[in-house]
Enzyme design. Structure first.
Site, PDB file in Angstrom:
ATOM      1  N   GLY A 176       0.649  -1.197  -0.055  1.00  0.00           N
ATOM      2  CA  GLY A 176       0.049   0.013  -0.101  1.00  0.00           C
ATOM      3  C   GLY A 176       0.914   1.144  -0.009  1.00  0.00           C
ATOM      4  N   SER A 183       4.395  -5.434  -2.576  1.00  0.00           N
ATOM      5  CA  SER A 183       4.705  -4.250  -2.816  1.00  0.00           C
ATOM      6  C   SER A 183       5.658  -3.428  -1.764  1.00  0.00           C
ATOM      7  CB  SER A 183       3.307  -3.384  -3.007  1.00  0.00           C
ATOM      8  OG  SER A 183       3.252  -2.217  -3.551  1.00  0.00           O
TER       9      SER A 183
END
Length: 525
Positions: A133, A219
């Site tokens: 995120g 991520s």
């Protein structure tokens, strides 16, 4: 003593655990995998550090004291303060479109545990998950990260909240002045280290083996895994690592920001809100929602040097590593601005020719599919590839790498791809419902092929957590990462197969550009 007890509140059953942190009451749940039904115990919203509020805002996480009596662990703790992406975006629809309303608070340092057994001495392997995120969004209670189906395969699953945004990633001169190490920043990463410490001390009460911990992330969570492999304070807290779709090293941003530069930048960012540290700590947490977080920096406490230097010297944790990327990482990010950020303006003739051949660029005008592939490779695939290469070459630890190329059956009424393409392909984060075997988290038109991909990937990730090797138990044969061999990657999807590095010549050009830019920047400082 740990035990299951009958529920008096209409639940399947409640389960009690006595751990060093205190007594907890969780819930026993049934989970179905194919024709098999398993039971796992779930403990949600366990505090692993004191609430980082008031005077503890922008301080390293403080140890929790053991609580008295029994604590209910039936609901997720609040998520960190965050601003979610647009509801029409694919990132929202896949990652955040959950049935339960999102409850947020600055008091967010909680973790969650799924386990197939609460018997001590079970000695199950442990997976600790670090969500992605961009250090701005996400939390350990996202529906995609329900650990039931992985836990039912024979492991303990832990998901973690951490401080996000400017509350978790901010350096200031005033913060350094009050710190014994003269450090500031990276509070969100320090939170994860505190969670790993909690796992070391408490996971045996949940049937886990503290010597068999694998850290994993997607991520920004994968980038955090890279930093944790380099951080001395995290050494010994895990025996293997997984990184999905990002790396903290060999990125277009080049070198990490040193603390003194980060602190001055933080001071400038905060100047419009307040000038004194006391005043900043008195502001409501929502006051920082639109202040961009800093990257992970050389803070002087957690990280005292650039993580890429640690890896190049072979001083990172020498643990088995499994990393990879998705085939269409660029579909969400390949804007013209993103292309400019790749620092390609000064390519020499040879490098330009190689990249134009690899990406079908026409006279240097990177557009359409060429731009998507180029941005995706330079921003995501190449840094992960170079992470795998560097770890294998400098540590000698076993390393595996993959490219995920399966396409999801997407829902209707999506915003079009930001790069102007007709479809998203295997986009950034597309692998998550498969590696967690959580297709049911989204009511999309999943096919039998999708369920088979999910079964295969979740079984493979489980095998790696259990043994430190993704091979075995009739899974597709996965070659280790060895560039001297023609097949050194695994293409994952409906038809798994070993492959070589796609566009390897382009990756070699990115290597040259990276080291040339680093040398040039060093000479000018």
């Amino acid at each position: 003593m740990n035990a299951f007890v009958a529920s008096t509140e209409g639940l399947d059953a409640l389960v009690r655990v006595t751990a060093p942190c205190g007594q907890l009451i969780g819930r026993k749940r049934g989970t179905k995998r194919g024709t098999k039904r398993d039971e796992v115990a779930v403990f949600k919203g366990i505090p692993y550090a004191q609430p980082p509020v008031g005077v503890l805002r922008w301080r390293p996480p403080q140890r929790m004291t053991r609580w008295e009596g029994e604590r209910l662990a039936l609901e997720f703790g609040p998520a960190p303060i965050q601003h979610l992406p647009s509801r029409s975006s694919l990132m929202y629809r896949l990652n955040h479109d959950d049935a339960n309303a999102l409850v947020m608070s600055e008091d967010c340092l909680y973790l969650n545990v799924w386990t197939p057994s609460v018997e001590r001495d079970t000695n199950l392997p442990v997976l600790v998950w670090i969500h992605g995120g961009a250090n701005r969004t996400g939390h350990g209670g996202q529906a995609l990260f329900d650990g039931s189906r992985l836990a039912a395969r024979g492991m303990v699953v832990v998901t973690v909240n951490m401080r996000l945004g400017a509350l978790g990633f901010l350096s200031l001169p005033q913060l350094a002045e009050e710190d014994a190490h003269g450090a500031s920043g990276n509070y969100g990463v320090q939170d994860v280290v505190a969670a790993l410490e909690w796992v070391q001390e408490n996971i045996a009460a949940f049937g886990g083996d503290s010597s068999r911990v694998t850290i994993a992330g997607n991520s920004a969570g994968a980038a955090m895994v890279t930093h944790l492999m380099a951080a001395p304070s995290a050494r010994g807290y895990f025996r293997a690592a997984i990184g999905q779709s990002l790396s903290a090293i060999f990125r277009p941003e080049l070198r990490m920001t040193p603390h003194h530069v980060a602190a001055e930048a933080g001071l400038a960012a905060m100047s419009s809100l307040a000038t004194s540290l006391d005043a900043l700590r008195d502001l409501p947490a929502t006051a920082f929602l639109h202040t961009p977080p800093q990257n992970v920096v050389i803070d002087g406490r957690l990280l005292t040097e650039d993580t890429v230097d640690v890896f190049m010297d072979g001083r990172q944790a020498r643990v088995p590593l499994l990393v990879g990327w998705n085939a269409d990482e660029g579909s969400l990010y390949a804007t013209q601005q993103a292309l400019q950020e790749l620092r390609l303006a000064h390519l020499d003739a040879h490098a330009r020719a190689v990249l134009e051949a690899a990406y079908a660029g026409v006279d240097g005008e990177w557009a359409g599919e060429a731009r998507r592939r180029l941005v995706g490779d330079r921003r995501f695939a190449y840094p992960v590839w170079r992470w795998a290469r560097t770890h294998a070459e400098t540590s000698g630890a076993p390393t595996w790498a993959y490219e995920f190329d399966h396409r999801l059956p997407l829902p209707d009424r999506l915003a079009p791809p930001p790069d102007g393409g007709d479809e998203y392909g295997a986009f950034h984060t597309a692998e998550l419902p498969y590696t967690w075997d959580n297709l049911a988290a989204r009511p999309w038109a999943w096919s039998d092929a999708d369920h088979e991909v999910a079964r295969c990937l979740a079984d493979t990730w489980t095998r790696f957590v259990v043994s430190g090797d993704p091979n075995g138990q009739a899974l597709p044969l996965w070659p280790s990462f060895d560039l001297s061999k023609q097949q050194h990657l695994m293409r994952l999807g409906a038809h798994p197969e070993p492959i070589g590095t796609p566009r390897r010549q382009a990756f070699e050009v990115f290597d040259q550009l990276y080291f040339s830019a680093v040398r040039s920047r060093g000479a000018n400082q």
